[in-house]
Enzyme design. Sequence first.
Site, short mmCIF file in Angstrom:
data_model
loop_
_atom_site.label_atom_id
_atom_site.label_comp_id
_atom_site.label_asym_id
_atom_site.label_seq_id
_atom_site.Cartn_x
_atom_site.Cartn_y
_atom_site.Cartn_z
CG PHE A 196 0.00 9.79 7.05
CD1 PHE A 196 -0.10 8.05 7.31
CD2 PHE A 196 1.06 10.25 7.48
CE1 PHE A 196 0.92 7.60 8.20
CE2 PHE A 196 1.90 9.84 8.52
CZ PHE A 196 1.76 8.46 8.84
CG ASN A 213 3.23 4.31 1.76
OD1 ASN A 213 3.87 3.98 0.86
ND2 ASN A 213 2.50 3.72 2.51
CB THR A 214 4.42 10.48 4.70
OG1 THR A 214 3.11 10.32 4.68
CG2 THR A 214 4.71 12.09 4.90
CG ASN A 256 4.44 1.20 9.52
OD1 ASN A 256 3.90 0.85 8.66
ND2 ASN A 256 4.47 2.55 9.82
CB SER A 296 3.97 5.63 7.07
OG SER A 296 3.45 5.63 5.81
CE LYS A 323 2.87 0.21 12.58
NZ LYS A 323 1.32 0.31 12.31
CG ASN A 360 -0.25 0.59 2.51
OD1 ASN A 360 -0.23 1.95 2.48
ND2 ASN A 360 -0.03 -0.18 3.42
#
Length: 394
Positions: A144, A210-211, A279, A208, A248, A140
């Site tokens: 966010f 993805n940012t 994560n 994460s 995390k 994925n």
Amino acid sequence: MCACRNKIRSLLKVTGLAAGVFSAYSVCRGDEKFYNNVFMPIVRLIPPETAHDLAVLGVKWKLFRPPYQDTDRLRTRLLGMAFSNPIGIAAGFDKHGEAVQGLQLIGFGFVEIGSVTPEPQPGNARPRIFRLNEDKAIVNRYGFNSEGHDVVYERLRECREQQPPDQRVALGINLGKNKLSLDAIADYVQGVKRFGTLADYLVINVSSPNTPGLRTMQSKSTLQTLLTEVLKARASLPANEQRPILLKLAPDLSEEDLREIVDVVRAKACAVDGLIVSNTTIDRPATLRSVNAGQLGGLSGPPLKHRSTAMIARVYKLTEGKIPIIGVGGIFTGEDAFEKIEAGASAVQLYTSFIFHGPPVVPKIKRELDCLLEANGYASVQDAVGKGVDKYLA
């Protein structure tokens, strides 16, 4: 001839109605064979993000209620709270806090929602979630996507008010930063102050993939500043709003990075109450078979399992078992959960197995975990935490 046709139509109607009733009952009650052989294969024909949205809607409407009574052996304590079982739903499924009560009915011992950002933001462009069916994995790159603090706060406030405090599931709120924020630390501070009245624990998510730039906040100096400010913000709140704070971590940290992070969180000014390991990963194991393996984003599921378990064991060793760990990554069976607990996790979270197998996977994992605890002579989950740490060190 006409009479024959009418009889056939009537038979088809009755048969169709019976099949529909049976299917609805099987879905609601969580028939594992029905899900694995009929329901989930149909779901996999739907685009992944659409299927995810429909799943959240179904849980929100409380359509899924697999029967299972948690045993005394599964009951545990963590972060000063009593959990009916150590199996939680990881952040990423219920991003906007829409389905907390429905997840409780499915049998999760605790629910973590989010990530939630201060201001609403759409996340990355679609498509942004990909099934790796041959690997039972997911990639994925949501980025966010969030409805923002205000909307999520009001939704959760209403949800919590509908239940007496002693009937509520433990709720974690995973906090993120806005993509275009000029002050990332202020975003997390704002989240701590905003959700202290509603959460049972808060998660600082700087892991994460993805940012852009988010994972650099795990570097020693930035993390020190971030955690110092976050903990100051918590201390400024009334005593009844000061919630446990967890950090995390990404599974792609080097050994040196991990040691530095542990040094940071063991310092008094940065002493978080727990760690979530881990994560999603940006690594792509050579064993992956799916055509979607090359998609950008975070990989979750079985390909992450051994990496996250080994990381739990390393963190448990480095912290001398003094900082509670929630283990995440590739948990599809009770044995997977048991391994993470023996490696040092006090509780675990699911995500990908829930997507692939639906609600029945929750009671299945709990049954299997309960049997393994008993077979290995553990009277409780807490008795098993960290007992096998050495065998899981990579």
